[in-house]
Scaffold this motif. Structure first.
Motif, short mmCIF file in Angstrom:
data_model
loop_
_atom_site.label_atom_id
_atom_site.label_comp_id
_atom_site.label_asym_id
_atom_site.label_seq_id
_atom_site.Cartn_x
_atom_site.Cartn_y
_atom_site.Cartn_z
N GLY A 51 -53.94 21.10 58.91
CA GLY A 51 -54.29 20.02 59.39
C GLY A 51 -53.52 19.23 60.21
N THR A 52 -52.22 19.75 60.49
CA THR A 52 -51.27 18.91 61.29
C THR A 52 -51.64 19.16 62.80
N ILE A 53 -52.27 19.94 63.33
CA ILE A 53 -52.67 20.39 64.60
C ILE A 53 -54.18 20.81 64.50
N GLY A 54 -54.77 20.67 65.62
CA GLY A 54 -56.32 21.24 65.80
C GLY A 54 -56.25 22.63 66.18
N ILE A 55 -57.27 23.23 65.64
CA ILE A 55 -57.50 24.88 65.61
C ILE A 55 -57.17 25.31 67.17
N GLY A 56 -57.61 24.50 68.19
CA GLY A 56 -57.40 24.93 69.40
C GLY A 56 -55.89 24.89 69.68
N THR A 57 -54.90 24.00 69.42
CA THR A 57 -53.66 23.95 69.45
C THR A 57 -52.98 25.23 68.70
N ALA A 58 -53.59 25.43 67.49
CA ALA A 58 -53.03 26.35 66.62
C ALA A 58 -53.16 27.90 67.33
N ARG A 59 -54.58 27.88 68.08
CA ARG A 59 -54.67 29.24 68.65
C ARG A 59 -54.14 29.44 70.04
N LYS A 60 -53.69 28.10 70.77
CA LYS A 60 -53.09 28.35 71.84
C LYS A 60 -51.33 28.52 71.56
N HIS A 61 -50.94 28.06 70.49
CA HIS A 61 -49.43 28.24 69.95
C HIS A 61 -49.52 29.94 69.76
N ALA A 62 -50.74 30.40 68.97
CA ALA A 62 -50.59 31.77 68.80
C ALA A 62 -50.50 32.74 70.11
N LEU A 63 -51.21 32.23 71.17
CA LEU A 63 -51.02 32.87 72.36
C LEU A 63 -49.71 32.94 73.05
N ASP A 64 -48.89 31.71 72.99
CA ASP A 64 -47.58 31.58 73.27
C ASP A 64 -46.91 32.54 72.64
#
Length: 269
Positions: free
Chosen positions: A88-101
């Motif tokens: 809940g601290t970041i959006g799903i899109g952000t979490a997915r982008k962090h995973a790509l990084d």
């Protein structure tokens, strides 16, 4: 990246990444929220296949993910990069982008993005199909979706709402055939992953549709492939039959999600 676990990188990288890091190897990039620990047995069962099919594994988990699931990931015989954030601290899109990084920190030439439970089921039930998909090298960004047979096995509330999103996506992007967007499986080059990390500002689950649109507008090639063995189940039903179609609230939630996707398609700039 805040919370990045350098000790995991060190223990997995030494003497291991070099064996897997061929230009054609694929890093599995996944997000994981599993507070009940339901993924642990699936990870253990798929462990040998994961190690043989993927050159590395990059997982962005929530801090609430069960310790058994984290332990199962750490026990895999594949180079592991692990990060976490509180749910809940970041959006799903952000979490997915962090995973790509995170996946870009591997030496693999390609990245395959998926929610962890989806790819575990697919790999366990249709490994050959997974391997044929990962062997595709003719486009920069490959949207991987469910075939008509696989969609027929999906819960009714998903199938009926997602087909509207898929239809509108096709209209907006000039597609002759339907693409299945919302299972969120994507194979991409390192350069394409870096483009998304650098230029995507979509913090929500609507990156299902905005990532391929972004890649296309930046001049990279986007393609589509579908599989018969891809199956959806809710996270806490990892090994069970989804029975949420009887709950009106679940239908409302899917309608909200679908409407957000439609807005993201139409308003994409």
């Amino acid at each position: 990246m805040p919370g990045f676990e350098d000790d995991v990188v060190a223990t997995r990288a030494v003497g291991t990444f070099g064996d897997h890091a061929a230009p054609e190897s694929v890093c599995l990039v996944a997000t994981c929220h599993d507070p009940l620990g339901g993924f642990a047995s699936g990870i253990e069962a798929a462990g040998p296949a994961l190690a043989e099919v993927f050159g590395a594994l990059a997982v962005n988990t929530t801090a609430e993910t069960h310790p058994a699931t984290i332990a199962a990931l750490r026990a895999l015989a594949v180079p592991l990069l692990l990060d976490e954030h509180a749910a809940g601290t970041i959006g799903i899109g952000t979490a997915r982008k962090h995973a790509l990084d995170l996946g870009l920190r591997s030496a693999c030439g390609w990245l395959f993005h998926s929610d962890l439970d989806h790819v575990l089921r697919w790999l366990s039930g249709a490994r050959g199909e997974v391997e044929r998909t990962l062997a595709r090298r003719d486009v920069d960004f490959l949207v991987v979706g469910r075939s008509a047979a696989a969609m027929e096995a999906a819960p009714d509330r998903l199938r009926r709402t997602e087909e509207i999103v898929n239809h509108v996506y096709g209209l907006a992007n000039g597609l002759a055939n339907r693409w299945d967007l919302m299972i969120a499986m994507r194979l991409m080059t390192r350069d394409t992953a870096q483009l998304i990390v650098d230029q995507s500002h979509d913090t929500s689950i609507t990156n299902d549709v905005t990532w391929p649109m972004l890649v296309r507008t930046r001049g990279a090639s986007v393609g589509y492939l579908e599989g018969d063995g891809i199956r959806f189940l809710a996270r806490d039903d990892f090994g069970a039959i989804d029975r949420r179609d009887e709950d009106p609230r679940e239908w409302r939630a899917r309608m909200v999600t679908a409407t957000a996707h439609l807005a993201a398609i139409v308003d994409f700039d």
